[in-house]
Write an enzyme that holds these catalytic residues in place. Structure first.
Site, PDB file in Angstrom:
ATOM      1  N   ASN A 282       7.797  -5.923  -0.980  1.00  0.00           N
ATOM      2  CA  ASN A 282       7.785  -4.816  -0.032  1.00  0.00           C
ATOM      3  C   ASN A 282       6.336  -4.688   0.430  1.00  0.00           C
ATOM      4  O   ASN A 282       5.516  -4.072  -0.248  1.00  0.00           O
ATOM      5  CB  ASN A 282       8.263  -3.522  -0.683  1.00  0.00           C
ATOM      6  CG  ASN A 282       8.317  -2.380   0.321  1.00  0.00           C
ATOM      7  OD1 ASN A 282       7.763  -2.484   1.417  1.00  0.00           O
ATOM      8  ND2 ASN A 282       8.970  -1.290  -0.048  1.00  0.00           N
TER       9      ASN A 282
ATOM     10  N   TYR B 225      11.356   8.648   0.483  1.00  0.00           N
ATOM     11  CA  TYR B 225      11.287   7.668  -0.604  1.00  0.00           C
ATOM     12  C   TYR B 225      11.902   8.149  -1.920  1.00  0.00           C
ATOM     13  O   TYR B 225      11.860   7.421  -2.903  1.00  0.00           O
ATOM     14  CB  TYR B 225       9.827   7.243  -0.813  1.00  0.00           C
ATOM     15  CG  TYR B 225       9.202   6.696   0.451  1.00  0.00           C
ATOM     16  CD1 TYR B 225       9.638   5.484   0.984  1.00  0.00           C
ATOM     17  CD2 TYR B 225       8.220   7.401   1.140  1.00  0.00           C
ATOM     18  CE1 TYR B 225       9.094   4.979   2.154  1.00  0.00           C
ATOM     19  CE2 TYR B 225       7.666   6.908   2.316  1.00  0.00           C
ATOM     20  CZ  TYR B 225       8.111   5.706   2.820  1.00  0.00           C
ATOM     21  OH  TYR B 225       7.576   5.220   3.987  1.00  0.00           O
TER      22      TYR B 225
ATOM     23  N   ALA C   9       3.220  -0.919   4.808  1.00  0.00           N
ATOM     24  CA  ALA C   9       2.706  -0.892   6.190  1.00  0.00           C
ATOM     25  C   ALA C   9       2.215  -2.257   6.662  1.00  0.00           C
ATOM     26  O   ALA C   9       2.213  -2.531   7.878  1.00  0.00           O
ATOM     27  CB  ALA C   9       1.586   0.136   6.305  1.00  0.00           C
TER      28      ALA C   9
ATOM     29  N   GLU D 291      12.247 -10.018   1.658  1.00  0.00           N
ATOM     30  CA  GLU D 291      11.562  -8.805   2.132  1.00  0.00           C
ATOM     31  C   GLU D 291      12.449  -7.595   1.801  1.00  0.00           C
ATOM     32  O   GLU D 291      13.649  -7.610   2.090  1.00  0.00           O
ATOM     33  CB  GLU D 291      11.385  -8.920   3.653  1.00  0.00           C
ATOM     34  CG  GLU D 291      10.853  -7.684   4.329  1.00  0.00           C
ATOM     35  CD  GLU D 291      10.982  -7.760   5.864  1.00  0.00           C
ATOM     36  OE1 GLU D 291      11.758  -8.599   6.386  1.00  0.00           O
ATOM     37  OE2 GLU D 291      10.329  -6.938   6.543  1.00  0.00           O
TER      38      GLU D 291
ATOM     39  N   ARG E  34      13.181   4.255  12.159  1.00  0.00           N
ATOM     40  CA  ARG E  34      12.076   5.223  12.089  1.00  0.00           C
ATOM     41  C   ARG E  34      11.193   5.103  13.346  1.00  0.00           C
ATOM     42  O   ARG E  34      11.707   4.863  14.423  1.00  0.00           O
ATOM     43  CB  ARG E  34      11.316   5.001  10.772  1.00  0.00           C
ATOM     44  CG  ARG E  34      12.227   5.256   9.547  1.00  0.00           C
ATOM     45  CD  ARG E  34      11.520   5.011   8.238  1.00  0.00           C
ATOM     46  NE  ARG E  34      10.388   5.924   8.072  1.00  0.00           N
ATOM     47  CZ  ARG E  34       9.498   5.822   7.083  1.00  0.00           C
ATOM     48  NH1 ARG E  34       9.639   4.891   6.169  1.00  0.00           N
ATOM     49  NH2 ARG E  34       8.505   6.690   6.997  1.00  0.00           N
TER      50      ARG E  34
ATOM     51  N   PRO F 246       0.786  -1.230   0.000  1.00  0.00           N
ATOM     52  CA  PRO F 246       0.000   0.000   0.000  1.00  0.00           C
ATOM     53  C   PRO F 246       0.822   1.286   0.000  1.00  0.00           C
ATOM     54  O   PRO F 246       1.828   1.390   0.692  1.00  0.00           O
ATOM     55  CB  PRO F 246      -0.826  -0.107   1.289  1.00  0.00           C
ATOM     56  CG  PRO F 246      -0.145  -1.125   2.118  1.00  0.00           C
ATOM     57  CD  PRO F 246       0.507  -2.067   1.162  1.00  0.00           C
TER      58      PRO F 246
HETATM   59  O1  CA2 Z   1      10.719   1.664   3.548  1.00  0.00           O
HETATM   60  C1  CA2 Z   1       9.824   1.000   3.005  1.00  0.00           C
HETATM   61  O2  CA2 Z   1       9.923   0.530   1.881  1.00  0.00           O
HETATM   62  C2  CA2 Z   1       8.493   0.804   3.743  1.00  0.00           C
HETATM   63  O3  CA2 Z   1       8.044  -0.530   3.473  1.00  0.00           O
HETATM   64  C3  CA2 Z   1       7.535   1.817   3.165  1.00  0.00           C
HETATM   65  C4  CA2 Z   1       6.169   1.794   3.840  1.00  0.00           C
HETATM   66  C5  CA2 Z   1       6.311   1.892   5.349  1.00  0.00           C
HETATM   67  O4  CA2 Z   1       5.037   1.712   5.952  1.00  0.00           O
HETATM   68  C6  CA2 Z   1       7.259   0.840   5.900  1.00  0.00           C
HETATM   69  O5  CA2 Z   1       7.396   1.042   7.291  1.00  0.00           O
HETATM   70  C7  CA2 Z   1       8.626   0.956   5.245  1.00  0.00           C
HETATM   71  C8  CA2 Z   1       5.320   2.991   3.369  1.00  0.00           C
HETATM   72  C9  CA2 Z   1       5.143   3.051   1.900  1.00  0.00           C
HETATM   73  C10 CA2 Z   1       4.465   4.338   1.558  1.00  0.00           C
HETATM   74  O6  CA2 Z   1       5.101   4.876   0.437  1.00  0.00           O
HETATM   75  C11 CA2 Z   1       4.900   6.181   0.148  1.00  0.00           C
HETATM   76  C12 CA2 Z   1       5.619   6.687  -0.896  1.00  0.00           C
HETATM   77  C13 CA2 Z   1       5.487   8.008  -1.227  1.00  0.00           C
HETATM   78  C14 CA2 Z   1       4.615   8.812  -0.526  1.00  0.00           C
HETATM   79  C15 CA2 Z   1       3.875   8.293   0.522  1.00  0.00           C
HETATM   80  C16 CA2 Z   1       4.021   6.964   0.851  1.00  0.00           C
END
Ligand code: CA2
Length: 143
Positions: free
Chosen positions: A73, A22, A76, A97, A106, A9
């Protein structure tokens, strides 16, 4: 060799929001990078993204008998989903993973990964390059 790459997600927002976490590259850029690496490696790859937990469970199950490895990946859902752990554990397709950031550095709620014990490796904090590293981990395991 065929690898299924799954993104969970909000990863469709890559490059659109939160560049401080990101980066500025998009999901389409990530997919192109993964497909180019797969071509270099002489393997095939399929990339999918969803915002829905059940889709991830269905796609993990679909890898049984059709893919040699999964790169995932779960975003969340990493920190909440027993269903995704059960799916990976159940199909026994080697799974890596991946996280773009390092969730362990974080917020505290990101320090738990339900999927980790079902995976052969975790790559975190390496940006998009982490997905390529995960593909190589799976390819090396097949040698
Ligand atoms: O670091 C990662 O790849 C995460 O899996 C990213 C997830 C986060 O919940 C994990 O703790 C770590 C969040 C992905 C959301 O991606 C976004 C990208 C751009 C803008 C907003 C959200």
């Amino acid at each position: 060799m065929h690898i299924l790459v799954l993104n969970g997600p909000n990863l469709n927002l890559l490059g659109v929001r939160e560049p401080e976490h990101y980066g500025t590259q998009t999901l389409a850029d990530l997919t192109a990078m993964i497909e180019a690496e797969a071509a270099d490696m002489g393997i095939t790859v399929e990339c999918r993204q969803t915002n829905h937990e059940g889709d991830l469970v269905d796609w993990i199950q679909s890898a049984y008998g059709t893919a040699d490895g999964i790169v995932i990946n779960p975003a969340a859902y990493t920190h909440t989903s027993i269903a995704i752990f059960d799916a990976v554990n159940g199909v026994k397709v080697p799974t890596v993973e991946v996280h773009i950031t390092d969730p362990d550095t974080r917020e505290p709620f990101r320090r738990v990964s339900y999927i980790r014990p079902a995976c052969i490796a975790t790559v975190k904090g390496k940006g998009f390059a982490g997905y390529l590293e995960a593909m190589h981990i799976l390819a090396d395991r097949m040698k």
